[in-house]
Design an enzyme around this catalytic site. Structure first.
Site, mmCIF file in Angstrom:
data_model
loop_
_atom_site.group_PDB
_atom_site.id
_atom_site.type_symbol
_atom_site.label_atom_id
_atom_site.label_comp_id
_atom_site.label_asym_id
_atom_site.label_seq_id
_atom_site.Cartn_x
_atom_site.Cartn_y
_atom_site.Cartn_z
ATOM 1 C CB CYS A 2 -0.869 0.061 1.242
ATOM 2 S SG CYS A 2 -1.876 -1.382 1.505
ATOM 3 N NE ARG A 27 4.644 1.706 -0.967
ATOM 4 C CZ ARG A 27 5.523 1.747 0.021
ATOM 5 N NH1 ARG A 27 6.665 2.363 -0.141
ATOM 6 N NH2 ARG A 27 5.261 1.196 1.187
ATOM 7 C CD1 TRP A 74 -0.310 -5.664 -3.404
ATOM 8 C CD2 TRP A 74 -0.346 -6.546 -1.357
ATOM 9 N NE1 TRP A 74 0.176 -6.955 -3.492
ATOM 10 C CE2 TRP A 74 0.164 -7.521 -2.248
ATOM 11 C CE3 TRP A 74 -0.455 -6.885 -0.003
ATOM 12 C CZ2 TRP A 74 0.558 -8.787 -1.840
ATOM 13 C CZ3 TRP A 74 -0.065 -8.154 0.399
ATOM 14 C CH2 TRP A 74 0.440 -9.090 -0.521
ATOM 15 C CG ASN A 100 0.497 1.741 3.826
ATOM 16 O OD1 ASN A 100 -0.564 1.919 3.242
ATOM 17 N ND2 ASN A 100 1.630 2.295 3.438
ATOM 18 N N GLY A 101 -0.654 -1.756 6.562
ATOM 19 C CA GLY A 101 -0.395 -2.650 7.692
ATOM 20 C C GLY A 101 -1.625 -3.460 8.042
ATOM 21 C CD GLU A 481 17.084 -13.078 -8.258
ATOM 22 O OE1 GLU A 481 16.515 -13.610 -7.291
ATOM 23 O OE2 GLU A 481 16.749 -11.962 -8.690
ATOM 24 C CE LYS A 485 13.912 -10.859 -10.510
ATOM 25 N NZ LYS A 485 14.554 -10.755 -9.261
ATOM 26 C CD GLU A 488 10.093 -11.223 -9.197
ATOM 27 O OE1 GLU A 488 9.465 -10.915 -8.175
ATOM 28 O OE2 GLU A 488 11.308 -11.000 -9.336
ATOM 29 C CG HIS A 504 18.457 -36.766 -5.830
ATOM 30 N ND1 HIS A 504 18.774 -38.032 -5.375
ATOM 31 C CD2 HIS A 504 19.637 -36.163 -6.114
ATOM 32 C CE1 HIS A 504 20.103 -38.176 -5.367
ATOM 33 N NE2 HIS A 504 20.642 -37.054 -5.815
ATOM 34 C CE LYS A 603 11.703 -2.681 -5.843
ATOM 35 N NZ LYS A 603 12.484 -3.768 -6.473
HETATM 36 O O1 M6R Z 1 13.245 -5.080 -0.215
HETATM 37 P P1 M6R Z 1 13.733 -6.466 0.044
HETATM 38 O O2 M6R Z 1 15.033 -6.756 -0.616
HETATM 39 O O3 M6R Z 1 13.769 -6.800 1.507
HETATM 40 O O4 M6R Z 1 12.644 -7.391 -0.626
HETATM 41 C C1 M6R Z 1 12.685 -8.776 -0.515
HETATM 42 C C2 M6R Z 1 11.756 -9.424 -1.507
HETATM 43 O O5 M6R Z 1 10.437 -9.041 -1.288
HETATM 44 C C3 M6R Z 1 12.137 -9.073 -2.952
HETATM 45 O O6 M6R Z 1 13.463 -9.393 -3.228
HETATM 46 C C4 M6R Z 1 11.218 -9.826 -3.943
HETATM 47 O O7 M6R Z 1 11.475 -11.202 -3.885
HETATM 48 C C5 M6R Z 1 11.378 -9.288 -5.360
HETATM 49 N N1 M6R Z 1 10.112 -9.215 -5.985
HETATM 50 C C6 M6R Z 1 12.217 -10.133 -6.213
HETATM 51 O O8 M6R Z 1 12.338 -9.657 -7.501
#
Ligand code: M6R
Length: 608
Positions: A2, A27, A74, A100-101, A481, A485, A488, A504, A603
Site C-alpha cells: 500500500c 509498490r 494492496w 498500511n499494515g 534467482e 525472475k 514473477e 532426485h 515492491k
Molecule cells: O526489499 P527487500 O530486498 O527486503 O525485498 C525482498 C523481496 O520481497 C524481494 O526481493 C522480492 O522477492 C522481489 N520481488 C524479487 O524480484
C-alpha cells in the site's frame, strides 16, 4: 505494498495527490482512493483496479481542497473492491483514514463497536480503525488518533483527516514506514520518498510509536502519550530523474542497464588496493570484534535471500567463518540459537521488509551484533541495525529486483574481503580479488551489449510452460534467482535447483518441451555440470547454457549458449545473473505482461 500520500499547504491537493499516487504505483496495489477537505466537508472518491480507474472517476470532478490524503491499496483484509479501497470513514462520515499494515485485534474492536450501534460497509481492519477514532473524537483529532492507537495491536502507517478540523492532518507509524516531507509552507506525509521528490528533498523519518501532526503552520512529532520528540531533518540525495524511466520502455529494463553504474557506486570508496582489503567504516565493528565473530547468520527474503546464499559461499570459502542463511520469516519464529559472538546480517533492497526487520529485532533481542546491507537510505532496517553499508544502487522501482541483487553480491564481496583479510587471506589474494571486483562493471557492460542475443533467445522460448534452472556451487543461488525472475514477471512456472539434485526428482519433468537453463561457467565444478547437461540431453531436454567464451565442450552439447566473460569463480554470479534478468524481461514483455507491476506482487512487503 500500500502507498500513502498526504498534503497540507496552499496548493490544490487533488492533482498533487494523484501525481503522488502515480509515483507510488510501483509498490504494487489493486485499488486506490482519495479524500479531500473542500470547505464544505469531506469528499471521498475511490475505485478498484488501477489508478487510471480513479483518474477516470475524477474526470471533471477532482474535488477542490488544500488538505487531503490518498492511498493505493494492496489487499490484505477483504477483496480488492471499491468498498474495501481506502480512505475509510468513521460512523458519521467526518473522519477519513488511510492505512498500511494490519490491525490484528480488528475483529474484537469491530464487535465492540457494533454493540454500541456502529455499522460497517467494508471487510477491512482500516474501517474499524476509522470508526474507533470517530468514537473517541471529542473535538481534537490528534488526541482521538492517539487514544485509538493505544487500543490497537498490529502494524500501521496511517494518515487521518477530519471535516471538523479542516487544518490538521495526523499521521502515525508502527511497523509500516512513513516519512514527513518538509516544504516551504507546505507539508507532506508519504510511505516512501518517491512522491515527495518533486516538491522537497527535506524529510523526517518517523520511527515506530511516533505520530506527526501537520497544520498550516508546521509540524510536530510526538509519541502516543504527550511527549514531543525532536527529529532531525534529512536530505534525500536521489533526484527525480532517477525515479523516471529515462527513455527505457520499463523501469526493469532501465535498472538492468544501470548495473555497470550501480556496481561502481556500490564499490566506490571501499577498495583499498595497497592493503588488499575493503574499507567498511559503517560496520561499526573493530578488527578485534570482527575477529571474535565465530558464526554469521544472514537473513532476508526473496531475491535478497538469494544474494545471501551467494554470501554464504563467499564468506565460508574466503573467510572460513560458518554461515547460515535463513528466510527472515522462519528465523523470527523459530527460537534461533544466537549469542554475542554471532553476527546477524539483514539484507534488503527496500529496508522495509517486515519479516527481515522483525528478524533483525529478534537477533538484537537475543544479543547478536547486527549489520544491514540495505539500498534505501534512511529506511527502517538501515536505522535498526548497529552498522552496515548502503548499496548505493539508486532507486529500484521495478518490482523485480535486478540491480539491487548484483549490488548486494558486490557488498557481500566487500564484507567477505574485509573479514577474510583479518583471517587467512594474503595481501596478494586480496589485491587479486579487488582487481576482479574493479573489472566487473565493464564485464557487465559487455553482457548488456549482447542484450539483442538474449532477446532472440527469449523469442524461441516464449511459449514454454515450465523452465528449469540448474547451477552448482555459487551459481546454484543464481539458478534460484533466474527462476524467480522468470516466474514473477512472466507467470511461467520455473524452478531453480542445484544441478545434481535434478536426478532426485525434477528429472522426471524433462522431455523435448522442457527448456533447462544451465549456469555453467568454467569453475571448479565445470566437469560435474557437463555431466548434468548430458543427463538432460539424453532425455530430449532443450539446453540453454551460460558459459565462458570458448567453452567448446558445452557449446557442442547445448542447444543454445550465451557467453559470459571470465572472472574469479566467486564473483561469477554478478555476471551470470545478467542474461537471466534480460531473458525474464524479454519473455515477459513478449507475453504482454506488466513487468514493472506484476500481478499480486508488491515492491516492498511491509506486512508479514
Ligand atoms: O526489499 P527487500 O530486498 O527486503 O525485498 C525482498 C523481496 O520481497 C524481494 O526481493 C522480492 O522477492 C522481489 N520481488 C524479487 O524480484
Amino acid at each position: 505494498m500500500c502507498g500513502i500520500v498526504g498534503y497540507i499547504g496552499p496548493r490544490q491537493a487533488g492533482h498533487l495527490l494523484l501525481d503522488g499516487l502515480r509515483r507510488l504505483e510501483y509498490r504494487g496495489y489493486d485499488s486506490a482512493g482519495i479524500a479531500l477537505l473542500n470547505g464544505g466537508g469531506l469528499e471521498v472518491i475511490k475505485t478498484s483496479g488501477k489508478l487510471s480507474n480513479l483518474e477516470k472517476a475524477l474526470v471533471g470532478r477532482v474535488p477542490s481542497g488544500t488538505l487531503g490524503i490518498a492511498h493505493t491499496r494492496w489487499a490484505t483484509h477483504g477483496a480488492p473492491t471499491e468498498i474495501n479501497a481506502h480512505p475509510h470513514t468513521d460512523q458519521d462520515g467526518n473522519i477519513a483514514v488511510i492505512h498500511n499494515g494490519i490491525i490484528e485485534n480488528a475483529t474484537a474492536i469491530r464487535t465492540a463497536l457494533v454493540n454500541i450501534g456502529h455499522t460497517f460497509e467494508s471487510d477491512t481492519d482500516t474501517e474499524v480503525l476509522a470508526h474507533l477514532i470517530g468514537a473517541l473524537f471529542q473535538g481534537d483529532l490528534e488526541e482521538a488518533v492517539a487514544a485509538a492507537l493505544k487500543e490497537v495491536d498490529g502494524a500501521y502507517g496511517i494518515a487521518v483527516i477530519s471535516a471538523q478540523q479542516p487544518d490538521v492532518l495526523v499521521a502515525a507509524r508502527k511497523g509500516s514506514p512513513l516519512i514527513v516531507g518538509v516544504g516551504t509552507d507546505e507539508w507532506f506525509v508519504a510511505s516512501d520518498a518517491s512522491p515527495l521528490l518533486e516538491h522537497t528533498r527535506s524529510v523526517v523519518y518517523l520511527d515506530d510509536g511516533e505520530m506527526v501532526v501537520l497544520t498550516r503552520d508546521g509540524y510536530r512529532v510526538r509519541d502516543l502519550q504527550v511527549t514531543e520528540i525532536q527529529k532531525p531533518v534529512s536530505q534525500i540525495e536521489w533526484d527525480l530523474a532517477k525515479i523516471e524511466r529515462g527513455g527505457f520502455e520499463h523501469f526493469m529494463l532501465k535498472e538492468i542497464f544501470e548495473q555497470p553504474e550501480s556496481l561502481r557506486n556500490t564499490l566506490r570508496g571501499h577498495l583499498l588496493d595497497d592493503e588488499g582489503t575493503a574499507r567498511l567504516l559503517g560496520l561499526n565493528l573493530t578488527d578485534d570484534e570482527l575477529k571474535r565473530i565465530d558464526r554469521i547468520v544472514i537473513t532476508a527474503c526473496g531475491t535478497s535471500w538469494h544474494s545471501s546464499l551467494i554470501g554464504e559461499y563467499m564468506i565460508e570459502e574466503l573467510a572460513r567463518v560458518p554461515v547460515e542463511v535463513e528466510y527472515a520469516s522462519e528465523f523470527r519464529y523459530r527460537n534461533p540459537v544466537i549469542d554475542e559472538r554471532t553476527l546477524v546480517i539483514g539484507i534488503s533492497q527496500s529496508g522495509e521488509t517486515a519479516d527481515t526487520l522483525a528478524a533483525i529485532r529478534e537477533a538484537k533481542a537475543r544479543g547478536a551484533r547486527t549489520l544491514g546491507l540495505v539500498n534505501v537510505v534512511g529506511s527502517t532496517i538501515a536505522r535498526e541495525v548497529e552498522g552496515g553499508t548502503y548499496l548505493h544502487a539508486g532507486p529500484e522501482i521495478g518490482v523485480a529486483s535486478t540491480k539491487a541483487f548484483t549490488s548486494q553480491i558486490a557488498a557481500l564481496a566487500l564484507f567477505t574481503l574485509r573479514l577474510a583479510r583479518l583471517k587467512d587471506m594474503s595481501i596478494l589474494q586480496g589485491r587479486q580479488f579487488i582487481q576482479a571486483l574493479r573489472e566487473l562493471p565493464d564485464k557487465v557492460q559487455q553482457i548488456l551489449d549482447r542484450a539483442p542475443d538474449v532477446e532472440r533467445l527469449a523469442e524461441e522460448f516464449l511459449d514454454s510452460s515450465n523452465v528449469l534452472y540448474l547451477g552448482r556451487g555459487v551459481n546454484f543461488p543464481v539458478a534460484l534467482e533466474g527462476a524467480l525472475k522468470l516466474k514473477e514477471i512472466s507467470y511461467i512456472h520455473a524452478e531453480g535447483y542445484p544441478a545434481a539434485e535434478m536426478k532426485h526428482g525434477p528429472i522426471a519433468l524433462i522431455d523435448e518441451n522442457m527448456p533447462v537453463v544451465f549456469i555453467a561457467p568454467k569453475d571448479g565444478v565445470h566437469s560435474k555440470i557437463v555431466s548434468n547437461i548430458e543427463e538432460v540431453k539424453a532425455r530430449g531436454g532443450k539446453v540453454i547454457a551460460l558459459v565462458n567464451e570458448g567453452d567448446a565442450e558445452i557449446e557442442r552439447l547445448a542447444d543454445k549458449t550465451f557467453p559470459i566473460p571470465d572472472t574469479v569463480d566467486l564473483l561469477t554470479p554478478i555476471l551470470t545473473s545478467l542474461p537471466l534478468q534480460l531473458f525474464a524481461y524479454y519473455v515477459a514483455v513478449r507475453r504482454g505482461c506488466n513487468v514493472d507491476q506484476p500481478r499480486n506482487l508488491a515492491k516492498s512487503v511491509t506486512v508479514e
